[in-house]
Design an enzyme around this catalytic site. Structure first.
Site, PDB file in Angstrom:
ATOM      1  N   ARG A 200      -3.948  -8.235 -20.475  1.00  0.00           N
ATOM      2  CA  ARG A 200      -4.171  -7.566 -21.285  1.00  0.00           C
ATOM      3  C   ARG A 200      -3.733  -6.568 -22.113  1.00  0.00           C
ATOM      4  O   ARG A 200      -4.353  -6.685 -23.935  1.00  0.00           O
ATOM      5  CB  ARG A 200      -5.819  -7.427 -20.868  1.00  0.00           C
ATOM      6  CG  ARG A 200      -6.036  -7.591 -19.974  1.00  0.00           C
ATOM      7  CD  ARG A 200      -7.229  -6.580 -19.192  1.00  0.00           C
ATOM      8  NE  ARG A 200      -8.556  -6.553 -20.076  1.00  0.00           N
ATOM      9  CZ  ARG A 200      -8.628  -5.137 -20.905  1.00  0.00           C
ATOM     10  NH1 ARG A 200      -8.463  -4.563 -20.366  1.00  0.00           N
ATOM     11  NH2 ARG A 200      -9.907  -5.011 -21.802  1.00  0.00           N
TER      12      ARG A 200
ATOM     13  N   ASP B 129     -10.783   0.206 -24.362  1.00  0.00           N
ATOM     14  CA  ASP B 129     -10.908  -0.186 -22.503  1.00  0.00           C
ATOM     15  C   ASP B 129     -11.698   1.648 -22.130  1.00  0.00           C
ATOM     16  O   ASP B 129     -11.299   2.744 -22.503  1.00  0.00           O
ATOM     17  CB  ASP B 129      -9.688   0.050 -21.597  1.00  0.00           C
ATOM     18  CG  ASP B 129      -9.276  -1.364 -21.797  1.00  0.00           C
ATOM     19  OD1 ASP B 129     -10.899  -2.446 -22.509  1.00  0.00           O
ATOM     20  OD2 ASP B 129      -8.618  -2.238 -21.535  1.00  0.00           O
TER      21      ASP B 129
ATOM     22  N   PRO C 265       1.199  -1.002   0.172  1.00  0.00           N
ATOM     23  CA  PRO C 265      -0.007  -0.121  -0.192  1.00  0.00           C
ATOM     24  C   PRO C 265       0.797   1.209   0.459  1.00  0.00           C
ATOM     25  O   PRO C 265       0.307   2.300  -0.284  1.00  0.00           O
ATOM     26  CB  PRO C 265      -0.713  -0.015   1.034  1.00  0.00           C
ATOM     27  CG  PRO C 265      -0.608  -1.212   1.864  1.00  0.00           C
ATOM     28  CD  PRO C 265       0.549  -1.927   1.256  1.00  0.00           C
TER      29      PRO C 265
ATOM     30  N   GLU D 182       3.273  -7.460   8.888  1.00  0.00           N
ATOM     31  CA  GLU D 182       3.430  -5.318   9.208  1.00  0.00           C
ATOM     32  C   GLU D 182       3.737  -4.642   7.799  1.00  0.00           C
ATOM     33  O   GLU D 182       4.181  -3.805   7.949  1.00  0.00           O
ATOM     34  CB  GLU D 182       3.696  -5.075   9.648  1.00  0.00           C
ATOM     35  CG  GLU D 182       2.813  -6.061  11.121  1.00  0.00           C
ATOM     36  CD  GLU D 182       1.105  -5.828  10.803  1.00  0.00           C
ATOM     37  OE1 GLU D 182       0.328  -6.465  10.754  1.00  0.00           O
ATOM     38  OE2 GLU D 182       1.283  -4.861  10.639  1.00  0.00           O
TER      39      GLU D 182
END
Ligand code: ADE
Length: 247
Positions: free
Chosen positions: A153, A168, A88, A115
């Site tokens: 893709r 797209d 993240p 963590e």
């Protein structure tokens, strides 16, 4: 395009990468996904891959030695790969990043757990850190699957010509227009008559306006980087005027 995925939970990848378009792509040899179990590179009797953080605090940290050995092993087979850590803390993943990664010959994706990962892994091996959104997953595995799917893709031949990534959502910086297929009426809801008109110019214009309207409503942040013509801008201004007079 080769993907080496380094994970403590290789079984998590069984379904998503072995169905549908990715399955076909692997069968055609357009993509190759190789799973490496980090636990196989633990050096002690108990196959320990995590430990308490120096300095104290909650949770466990992934140890550097098993990860280093696993990355070095993956690099033997993929020496020119870009090494990615899913976290993240990374830069945001999007259409443009997927397209950029698809130009690499190979990706080594490290799935972080617990963590975090000992900082020295990043210092020594990681080329790129990627987050799939502003939320925290239980581990990087799902993020790695998202990367493999979205990047594949863009690998030539993975999508059939009628599925091409060119139309797209996001390809031109806008969300996609609504789609309909048969039946022409369902539970009292019809299909916009322009789509049944056979007038391709009018259909293209309607679709463009729908894309603009949807983007303005759901993702106005995308509009500042979108490729907009003068008539697109006029239409957006008109939408704003109508919204202003409604409110
Ligand atoms: N690992 C945990 N959360 C993540 C996220 N949002 N993106 C990428 N990897 C993650």
């Amino acid at each position: 395009m080769k993907f080496d995925i380094l994970t403590l939970f290789p079984a998590m990848f069984d379904g998503p990468l072995t169905e549908s378009i990715l399955k076909r792509a692997a069968e055609k040899g357009l993509i190759e996904v190789k799973l490496h179990n980090i636990r196989d590179f633990a050096f002690d009797r108990h196959s320990v891959t995590d430990d308490y953080p120096y300095g104290g605090g909650a949770g466990m940290v992934m140890k550097v030695e098993p990860l280093a050995a696993c990355i070095e092993h993956a690099k033997v087979g993929s020496p020119r790969a870009r090494v990615i850590l899913t976290t993240p803390r990374g830069r945001s993943f999007n259409h443009a990043v997927a397209e950029e990664l698809a130009r690499e010959e190979a990706l080594i994706i490290i799935c972080g757990r617990y963590e975090g990962v000992d900082e020295r892994v990043r210092e020594l091996f990681v080329d790129d850190e990627i987050s799939i959104g502003d939320f925290v997953l239980t581990g990087g595995e799902m993020a790695a699957m998202v990367l493999v799917d979205a990047v594949s893709r863009f690998v030539p031949g993975v999508l059939g010509s009628d599925e091409s990534a060119v139309n797209d959502s996001f390809a031109d910086g806008l969300l996609e227009y609504p789609q309909y297929t048969r039946p022409a009426e369902f539970r009292g809801l019809g299909v916009p008559s322009v789509l049944l008109s056979g007038n391709h110019q009018e259909i293209a214009k309607w679709r463009r306006r729908q894309s603009l309207g949807r983007t303005a409503a759901s993702r106005p942040d995308l509009l500042k980087d979108a490729h907009l013509s003068a008539s697109d801008r006029e239409y957006l201004e008109e939408l704003q005027r109508v919204a202003g007079s409604d409110g």
